[in-house]
Design a protein around this motif. Sequence first.
Motif, PDB file in Angstrom:
ATOM      1  N   GLY A   4       0.804  -1.209   0.000  1.00  0.00           N
ATOM      2  CA  GLY A   4       0.000   0.000   0.000  1.00  0.00           C
ATOM      3  C   GLY A   4       0.840   1.264   0.000  1.00  0.00           C
ATOM      4  N   ILE A   5       0.223   2.321  -0.479  1.00  0.00           N
ATOM      5  CA  ILE A   5       0.913   3.603  -0.627  1.00  0.00           C
ATOM      6  C   ILE A   5       1.307   4.184   0.723  1.00  0.00           C
ATOM      7  N   LYS A   6       0.394   4.173   1.678  1.00  0.00           N
ATOM      8  CA  LYS A   6       0.682   4.741   3.006  1.00  0.00           C
ATOM      9  C   LYS A   6       1.850   4.016   3.675  1.00  0.00           C
ATOM     10  N   MET A   7       1.811   2.691   3.661  1.00  0.00           N
ATOM     11  CA  MET A   7       2.889   1.907   4.277  1.00  0.00           C
ATOM     12  C   MET A   7       4.213   2.134   3.541  1.00  0.00           C
ATOM     13  N   LYS A  47       5.141   4.856   1.925  1.00  0.00           N
ATOM     14  CA  LYS A  47       5.646   6.186   2.257  1.00  0.00           C
ATOM     15  C   LYS A  47       6.209   6.259   3.674  1.00  0.00           C
ATOM     16  N   GLU A  48       5.643   5.466   4.595  1.00  0.00           N
ATOM     17  CA  GLU A  48       6.092   5.507   5.996  1.00  0.00           C
ATOM     18  C   GLU A  48       7.266   4.574   6.285  1.00  0.00           C
ATOM     19  N   GLN A  81      -3.136  -1.873  -3.955  1.00  0.00           N
ATOM     20  CA  GLN A  81      -2.952  -0.446  -4.245  1.00  0.00           C
ATOM     21  C   GLN A  81      -1.852  -0.200  -5.272  1.00  0.00           C
ATOM     22  N   ARG A 112      -0.936  -5.013   7.986  1.00  0.00           N
ATOM     23  CA  ARG A 112      -2.019  -4.161   7.490  1.00  0.00           C
ATOM     24  C   ARG A 112      -2.872  -3.612   8.632  1.00  0.00           C
ATOM     25  N   MET A 118      -1.779  -0.407  10.446  1.00  0.00           N
ATOM     26  CA  MET A 118      -1.859   0.861   9.722  1.00  0.00           C
ATOM     27  C   MET A 118      -2.888   1.720  10.408  1.00  0.00           C
TER      28      MET A 118
END
Length: 157
Positions: free
Chosen positions: A33-36, A38-39, A87, A154, A157
């Motif tokens: 996923g994008i959020k994971m 980026k972090e 994603q 997941r 998150m």
Amino acid sequence: MITSASNSRVKNVIKLQKKAKERKEQNSFIVEGIKMFKEAPVEQMKEVYISKSLYEKMDLEEKLSQISYEVVEDNVFVQMSDTKTPQGVLSVLEMFHYDLDERLAGANGTWMVLEDIQDPGNLGTIIRTAEGAGATGIIMSQDTVDIYNPKTIRSTM
């Protein structure tokens, strides 16, 4: 660009998604996923895979400029993913390792102790809640579900 599910790297990602033993042996785990993405700390990233469709439409250049990555055909990416609607970005990260004695030395704070949690989603929710409540850390019994299980990751998150 990876175009085949028979690619050895694709097969390895699928193994890491499905088997705790493989994750332990390779000292690696998957985040999706994008959020994971980026972090995730760049220094922990071993491999990054991006679906062709995400690569063509998404602006991830700032993070991508810091790492090497592989573009993957969408149909292959779906096979690599552990989610029903991926994603489009998946990263293989090096596991984190902590020394309990070192962490506890002189540590004041609130520690959560978990015993034999079996559901990966529940573990992830507990971790997320502990973080939100300001817990110093979490100590888990040996028989607790794998913290690097994709469902646990997941759920955090």
